[in-house]
Design an enzyme around this catalytic site. Structure first.
Site, PDB file in Angstrom:
ATOM      1  N   HIS A 164       1.878  -1.678  -3.887  1.00  0.00           N
ATOM      2  CA  HIS A 164       1.981  -1.483  -5.337  1.00  0.00           C
ATOM      3  C   HIS A 164       2.976  -0.399  -5.724  1.00  0.00           C
ATOM      4  O   HIS A 164       3.021   0.658  -5.081  1.00  0.00           O
ATOM      5  CB  HIS A 164       0.604  -1.139  -5.905  1.00  0.00           C
ATOM      6  CG  HIS A 164      -0.424  -2.178  -5.593  1.00  0.00           C
ATOM      7  ND1 HIS A 164      -1.335  -2.036  -4.571  1.00  0.00           N
ATOM      8  CD2 HIS A 164      -0.657  -3.387  -6.143  1.00  0.00           C
ATOM      9  CE1 HIS A 164      -2.104  -3.126  -4.518  1.00  0.00           C
ATOM     10  NE2 HIS A 164      -1.705  -3.965  -5.452  1.00  0.00           N
ATOM     11  N   ASP A 217       1.314   2.690  -2.940  1.00  0.00           N
ATOM     12  CA  ASP A 217       0.578   2.324  -1.721  1.00  0.00           C
ATOM     13  C   ASP A 217       1.281   1.157  -1.031  1.00  0.00           C
ATOM     14  O   ASP A 217       2.410   0.803  -1.398  1.00  0.00           O
ATOM     15  CB  ASP A 217      -0.912   2.090  -2.008  1.00  0.00           C
ATOM     16  CG  ASP A 217      -1.196   0.789  -2.744  1.00  0.00           C
ATOM     17  OD1 ASP A 217      -0.257  -0.027  -2.936  1.00  0.00           O
ATOM     18  OD2 ASP A 217      -2.364   0.570  -3.121  1.00  0.00           O
ATOM     19  N   SER A 275      -3.439  -7.427  -9.339  1.00  0.00           N
ATOM     20  CA  SER A 275      -3.489  -5.959  -9.306  1.00  0.00           C
ATOM     21  C   SER A 275      -2.317  -5.286 -10.005  1.00  0.00           C
ATOM     22  O   SER A 275      -2.437  -4.137 -10.423  1.00  0.00           O
ATOM     23  CB  SER A 275      -3.567  -5.473  -7.855  1.00  0.00           C
ATOM     24  OG  SER A 275      -2.490  -5.992  -7.115  1.00  0.00           O
TER      25      SER A 275
END
Ligand SMILES: *[C@@H]1O[C@H](CO)[C@@H](O)[C@H](O)[C@H]1NC(C)=O
Ligand SMILES: *[C@@H]1O[C@H](CO)[C@@H](O)[C@H](O)[C@H]1NC(C)=O
Ligand SMILES: *[C@@H]1O[C@H](CO)[C@@H](O)[C@H](O)[C@H]1NC(C)=O
Ligand SMILES: *[C@@H]1O[C@H](CO)[C@@H](O)[C@H](O)[C@H]1NC(C)=O
Ligand SMILES: *[C@@H]1O[C@H](CO)[C@@H](O)[C@H](O)[C@H]1NC(C)=O
Ligand SMILES: *[C@@H]1O[C@H](CO)[C@@H](O)[C@H](O)[C@H]1NC(C)=O
Length: 363
Positions: A328, A325, A39
């Site tokens: 991240h 978040d 990610s």
């Protein structure tokens, strides 16, 4: 009337300007960026696969800062790889799964949120690293058809392969499932699988590798939420450290084994840890709590309200937060990390930074 000498000098200056401009365009056209991993690098791959919202970020408020729409990137704005592309004079590199025939422009992004080096990590919900390599092979075939094998070969050979992988193998690491093996052996299996893929890219023709180490996993808001006093989760950080030591020795070994293999290793653990520990030194207000999420430290990954829980909190100024978040970095943190990767000193990126890796002519 100007003297002949002056005219000669002027002409020489103009000629050199022209030559350097031509060289610039040449390198812009030729040094491609191929992106792999999880990610941290996913620019929207998971929008194109059958997965769940846990592995997606294609809903608001993701993307609110820069793109002003959710692209699938796990941040409020750009990722580290977006800044690297900018510094290398490349356009934003699109997800491979989004690219249409004949649309190759500067590279391809194979990274998939939730992916690990092990096929078993989030199996069925992500494009694992081995599958990402298969997709590179498919792309190479398409490029050969579109532009001829000479040119395709050159693009693959001169390209930079930027990879972020490992975090998900450790965050989904369940010691009970691997009862019979030690932590060291588990790290060895992860590194073994990464090495196999690096060798696979090398066999395709790739020579320049940029590896992002595993960051301080235990200091992510999601980890802090699980400790009693909000300190970093020591076990997770220890796994990251073990991984990074094993990764750097694997890279050193590959450099001696494989003719022409060149790499940069980005010390994400140290650089990220420093920003988290001393946020104000880097212009942030908050290094522990996420901008978006719920619960202690906003460490519950509910950002956007699409992952089974509707309620979540969102900060007003993501640029004041290291984390967007629960797991991240914010765009601003990504920019700072990318700059360190691009032209940082040996304490951040070794044995050469990405600027040097992109420039180097190769063997
Ligand atoms: C280099 O590329 C730019 C933009 O693509 C173009 O405007 C310029 O004319 C090119 N320069 C040369 C010397 O080819
Ligand atoms: C996508 O995954 C879901 C749940 O795993 C499954 O029910 C569905 O059939 C899958 N759809 C496709 C098109 O594969
Ligand atoms: C890759 O991972 C699998 C488990 O998914 C393991 O069985 C295998 O030994 C690993 N390969 C290497 C080269 O370490
Ligand atoms: C938090 O708890 C850990 C052990 O769980 C301890 O090592 C650490 O010193 C504590 N930190 C603070 C700031 O109290
Ligand atoms: C996240 O929040 C939801 C709703 O409040 C709750 O059910 C869930 O247990 C939380 N998860 C964690 C890991 O805290
Ligand atoms: C590093 O690169 C960034 C991005 O191009 C630039 O803004 C910065 O000034 C550079 N720093 C140094 C020390 O060269």
């Amino acid at each position: 009337m100007s003297s002949p000498t002056l005219r000669t000098v002027l002409f020489a200056m103009l000629a050199s300007l022209f030559v350097s401009a031509r060289c610039d365009n040449q390198s812009r056209k030729d040094v491609a960026l191929f992106i792999f991993g999880d990610s941290l690098n996913d620019a929207g791959t998971n929008n194109y696969i059958n997965t769940t919202e846990s592995f997606r970020a294609n809903f608001p408020p993701y993307g609110e800062t820069f793109f002003h729409y959710p692209t699938g990137r796990f941040s409020d704005g750009r990722l580290m790889v977006d800044f690297i592309a900018e510094y290398a004079n490349l356009p934003l590199i699109p997800p491979y799964l989004q690219m249409k025939e004949g649309e190759f422009m500067g590279g391809a992004n194979f990274a998939s949120g939730g992916a690990g080096a092990l096929v078993g990590t989030h199996k069925g919900f992500v494009v694992d690293l081995k599958m990402q390599l298969k997709q590179l092979e498919q792309l190479e075939k398409k490029l050969r058809k579109e532009m001829g094998s000479e040119k395709a070969k050159r693009i693959i050979k001169e390209g930079v392969y930027l990879i972020s992988i490992g975090s998900n193998d450790y965050s989904s690491y369940n010691p009970a499932q691997f009862q019979s093996i030690s932590t060291e052996d588990y790290v060895g299996i992860v590194i073994g699988n990464i090495t196999t893929v690096l060798k696979g890219i090398y066999e395709e023709g790739g020579r320049k590798f940029a590896m992002i180490g595993v960051g301080p996993l235990g200091c992510a808001p999601s980890s802090r939420a699980s400790t009693r006093n909000g300190s970093c989760l020591v076990e997770a950080n220890n796994l990251a450290k073990l991984h990074n030591v094993a990764l750097t020795s694997a890279l050193t070994k590959l450099e001696t084994e494989l003719q022409g293999f060149e790499y940069s290793y980005f010390d994400f653990y140290t650089t990220g840890g420093e920003i988290i520990q001393y946020p104000s030194k880097y212009g942030f207000k908050e290094g522990k709590t996420a901008c978006c999420g719920s619960g202690p430290y906003r460490g519950n990954s509910t950002c956007g309200g699409r992952r089974g829980v509707k309620e979540y909190s969102l900060c007003r100024h993501p640029e004041k937060y290291v984390f967007f978040d629960a797991g991240h970095p914010s765009e601003r943190a990504n920019r700072q990390l990318a700059q360190l990767m691009w032209n940082g000193s040996l304490s951040a990126v070794r044995p050469r930074n990405l600027k040097a890796l992109f420039k180097h002519e190769g063997a």
